[in-house]
Motif scaffolding. Structure first.
Motif, PDB file in Angstrom:
ATOM      1  N   THR A  23       0.981   0.878 -11.960  1.00 50.93           N
ATOM      2  CA  THR A  23       0.142   1.266 -10.815  1.00 50.93           C
ATOM      3  C   THR A  23      -1.123   0.407 -10.756  1.00 50.93           C
ATOM      4  N   GLN A  24      -1.612   0.002 -11.925  1.00 52.41           N
ATOM      5  CA  GLN A  24      -2.773  -0.903 -11.961  1.00 52.41           C
ATOM      6  C   GLN A  24      -2.433  -2.220 -11.279  1.00 52.41           C
ATOM      7  N   LEU A  25      -1.252  -2.771 -11.618  1.00 55.43           N
ATOM      8  CA  LEU A  25      -0.794  -4.024 -11.034  1.00 55.43           C
ATOM      9  C   LEU A  25      -0.636  -3.866  -9.523  1.00 55.43           C
ATOM     10  N   LEU A  26      -0.066  -2.712  -9.150  1.00 51.49           N
ATOM     11  CA  LEU A  26       0.123  -2.457  -7.718  1.00 51.49           C
ATOM     12  C   LEU A  26      -1.211  -2.432  -6.984  1.00 51.49           C
ATOM     13  N   SER A  27      -2.204  -1.817  -7.629  1.00 53.25           N
ATOM     14  CA  SER A  27      -3.503  -1.737  -6.945  1.00 53.25           C
ATOM     15  C   SER A  27      -4.094  -3.131  -6.759  1.00 53.25           C
ATOM     16  N   ILE A  28      -3.835  -4.038  -7.719  1.00 52.59           N
ATOM     17  CA  ILE A  28      -4.326  -5.418  -7.571  1.00 52.59           C
ATOM     18  C   ILE A  28      -3.599  -6.107  -6.415  1.00 52.59           C
ATOM     19  N   ILE A  29      -2.258  -5.889  -6.341  1.00 49.52           N
ATOM     20  CA  ILE A  29      -1.480  -6.494  -5.243  1.00 49.52           C
ATOM     21  C   ILE A  29      -1.963  -5.957  -3.894  1.00 49.52           C
ATOM     22  N   VAL A  30      -2.263  -4.662  -3.850  1.00 49.96           N
ATOM     23  CA  VAL A  30      -2.751  -4.065  -2.599  1.00 49.96           C
ATOM     24  C   VAL A  30      -4.063  -4.740  -2.200  1.00 49.96           C
ATOM     25  N   LEU A  31      -4.940  -4.942  -3.185  1.00 50.80           N
ATOM     26  CA  LEU A  31      -6.220  -5.586  -2.883  1.00 50.80           C
ATOM     27  C   LEU A  31      -6.013  -7.014  -2.374  1.00 50.80           C
ATOM     28  N   LEU A  32      -5.094  -7.731  -3.047  1.00 52.03           N
ATOM     29  CA  LEU A  32      -4.834  -9.119  -2.633  1.00 52.03           C
ATOM     30  C   LEU A  32      -4.245  -9.183  -1.233  1.00 52.03           C
ATOM     31  N   TYR A  84       0.839  -1.202   0.000  1.00 60.24           N
ATOM     32  CA  TYR A  84       0.000   0.000   0.000  1.00 60.24           C
ATOM     33  C   TYR A  84       0.875   1.253   0.000  1.00 60.24           C
ATOM     34  N   LEU A  85       1.988   1.170   0.741  1.00 57.94           N
ATOM     35  CA  LEU A  85       2.900   2.321   0.792  1.00 57.94           C
ATOM     36  C   LEU A  85       3.511   2.571  -0.592  1.00 57.94           C
ATOM     37  N   ILE A  86       3.933   1.484  -1.253  1.00 60.43           N
ATOM     38  CA  ILE A  86       4.503   1.637  -2.593  1.00 60.43           C
ATOM     39  C   ILE A  86       3.439   2.227  -3.527  1.00 60.43           C
ATOM     40  N   TYR A  87       2.239   1.706  -3.425  1.00 58.54           N
ATOM     41  CA  TYR A  87       1.142   2.161  -4.279  1.00 58.54           C
ATOM     42  C   TYR A  87       0.899   3.666  -4.083  1.00 58.54           C
ATOM     43  N   LEU A  88       0.819   4.068  -2.813  1.00 57.85           N
ATOM     44  CA  LEU A  88       0.560   5.489  -2.540  1.00 57.85           C
ATOM     45  C   LEU A  88       1.684   6.365  -3.090  1.00 57.85           C
ATOM     46  N   ASN A  89       2.931   5.895  -2.910  1.00 58.56           N
ATOM     47  CA  ASN A  89       4.061   6.680  -3.402  1.00 58.56           C
ATOM     48  C   ASN A  89       4.056   6.739  -4.928  1.00 58.56           C
TER      49      ASN A  89
END
Lengths: 264, 295
Positions: B167-176, B40-45
């Motif tokens: 960032t799309q991929l990151l958002s999926i990882i955050v959700l998972l 989530y931190l990576i995603y936000l950054n």
């Protein structure tokens, strides 16, 4: 109502109220075992009452019904005016805080110390820690177990465990004390300590019901003794001992009219 | 002694008796919090990097010929017909040459023999900030390519597309990892409480018989769940903060990363993660109690 025994004078003269009302109580277990049949008895506030009989007579079953561990198949049981099998939730908890029970199998927490076991009954009614501490010390002194304060109950002898179970039952100064075979594992000296403690509780106003088949503890009593046989009341008598109950009147003759054959 | 004092003491006693199981549960919860908050931190950054990049986002339309003032006005009208824009700027061939020379700095001598009009004229279009989705930018660039005299439209397509899919991929990882957090926090705590209940069945039965109220018996279990959630979240976030500090300290100075400023979670997000962990663990504890605690 076909009661086998009406409230005795002892009860009415000591406080005028009934602590336990058992009315036509039957307890059966499947498939076809009748542990108690049509039992009716009234035990007054402040009375000391002995329940005797052979093994399997139904003594412990009656005690389990009294502390709401089991429900009767038929009939009504009231404690302090409340039908204990209809009371639930916090009301039942409050009622149980007023009833101290010493179980035949002790039900001690063997991984806790003696002091912790005794304290449990006071902790649930939110007694202050220093009051709990003093009461525990005091009870242990009365039962000559002072040196066992911090010992795990699992490491005690059966006799010591029995006394700890009794101490827990009386610790919260309950108005009703139910004890199942309190002296089963005790020598004469310890038996006397236990009976002294129970008598003191009784003198300070608690109703005490003692289930026993140890004749030594009721032989000289002047309190009422009920004998069960095959789940039925075999006799209801008053002890003839010299010890006088709080209000020792003559036993009401009508109480035992239908049991006269069993009178001593 | 009041209710809460008794309940807290009881909770402390429970924790002391089953500390090994409690510790494992706490570590599992903290690991889940760590994994989730890490991504989530990576995603936000990355989102904030994306914001910064989109601040500089502009489309460059290279023209065949340098437009005169009338043509410029016509092109401006054509562009604003498609959409509102923040800015349109015409760059003449000479201006393009000068800008290139300036970018070359000390190496500008290489341009000495070049004619000043060898670079094409262009239009720089800065779209409105509110309309900067990848799809919109694509559509806009396709439209700009159809303008009369337009040679080529550039906005760093490949780079922008890659960044958006990252960032799309990151958002999926955050959700998972968020789901992982929910599962572990809820089920691990539920299972620990279940074990505790089974292990203490005898005691709970006795408490009931000596007159303990339902709340007296149940509240310590809820508190255990709550503490697991709190401790797990604090531990996980502390580990992440340490990792963050270490990383930012060690990569400062490296060329690319120096351009970006990484930030840790703001206080609000930290509070939300802690609250979420507490709620999940308490729910796990409650569910287990409802199922296995017969009082």
């Amino acid at each position: 109502m076909n009661r086998q025994a009406a409230p005795p004078d002892e009860a009415t003269s000591s406080s005028g109220t009934a602590m336990i009302e058992i009315i036509k109580v039957t307890k059966s277990y499947p498939p076809n075992v009748t542990a108690l049949a049509d039992i009716s008895i009234t035990i007054a506030s402040g009375e000391m009452f002995f329940l005797i009989g052979k093994s399997g007579a139904g003594k412990t079953t009656l005690l389990k019904l009294l502390c709401n561990m089991e429900k009767p198949s038929n009939g009504l049981i009231e404690i302090a005016g409340m039908n204990i099998h209809q009371v639930t939730g916090n009301k039942l908890a409050k009622l149980r805080q007023r009833v101290g029970m010493a179980y035949q199998d002790f039900r001690l927490l063997t991984n806790r110390t003696v002091a912790e076991n005794i304290a449990i009954s006071m902790e649930v009614s939110y007694k202050k820690p220093h009051i709990i501490h003093d009461r525990v010390r005091n009870l242990l002194a009365q039962l000559q177990l002072e040196d066992k304060h911090d010992i795990l109950t699992g490491d005690l002898s059966r006799g010591e465990q029995q006394r700890v179970a009794l101490a827990r039952a009386v610790a919260n100064s309950p108005t009703l004390i139910l004890v199942d075979e309190p002296t089963g594992n005790l020598d004469a000296a310890s038996t006397e300590q236990v009976m002294d403690l129970l008598t003191r509780c009784n003198h300070s106003g608690a109703t005490v019901v003692i289930v026993t088949h140890d004749e030594a503890i009721y032989r000289h009593t002047s309190h009422r003794i009920m004998k069960l046989h095959d789940g039925k009341i075999a006799s209801l008598t008053r002890g003839t001992g010299s010890e006088q109950p709080l209000a020792a009147d003559a036993l009401n003759a009508t109480d035992l009219a239908d049991k006269s054959g069993d009178m001593p | 002694m009041n209710f809460w004092f008794a309940v807290i003491r009881q909770t402390g006693r429970n924790l002391r008796q089953t500390w090994a199981t409690q510790l494992i549960t706490c570590l599992t919860v903290s690991l889940s919090v760590l994994i989730f908050s890490f991504f989530y931190l990576i995603y936000l950054n990355m989102l904030s990097v994306g914001d910064k990049l989109s601040d500089n986002l502009h489309l460059v339309v290279y023209l065949e010929d340098e437009p005169g003032p009338e043509m410029q006005e016509q092109l401006r009208l054509k562009i604003t017909q498609f959409d509102q824009v923040e800015k349109i700027r015409f760059i003449s061939k000479e201006e393009a040459f000068n800008r290139f020379a300036q970018q070359l700095g000390d190496n500008r001598e290489i341009l000495a023999d070049m004619p000043t009009d060898f670079l094409p004229a262009s239009i720089e279009v800065v779209p409105l900030k509110t309309l900067r989705s990848l799809r919109h930018v694509k559509l806009f660039s396709e439209y700009l390519a159809t303008l009369p005299g337009s040679q080529k439209v550039q906005y760093g397509q490949q780079w922008v597309e890659r960044f958006y899919s990252f960032t799309q991929l990151l958002s999926i990882i955050v959700l998972l990892s968020g789901s992982l957090l929910i599962l572990t926090a809820t089920f691990m705590v539920a299972s620990t409480i279940r074990l505790t209940i089974f292990g203490r069945q005898e005691e709970l039965e006795l408490l009931k018989l000596v007159g303990a109220t339902n709340s007296y018996i149940r509240t310590p279990f809820l508190l255990e769940g709550l503490l697991q959630g709190l401790a797990g979240a604090l531990l996980g976030l502390s580990a992440l903060y340490t990792l963050f500090q270490w990383t930012t300290h060690h990569i400062s100075g490296a060329g690319f990363f120096n351009l970006l400023t990484f930030t840790f979670f703001p206080f609000t997000i930290i509070s939300i993660i802690i609250a979420l962990s507490i709620v999940l663990c308490t729910v796990g504890s409650y569910a287990s109690m409802q199922k296995f605690l017969r009082v």
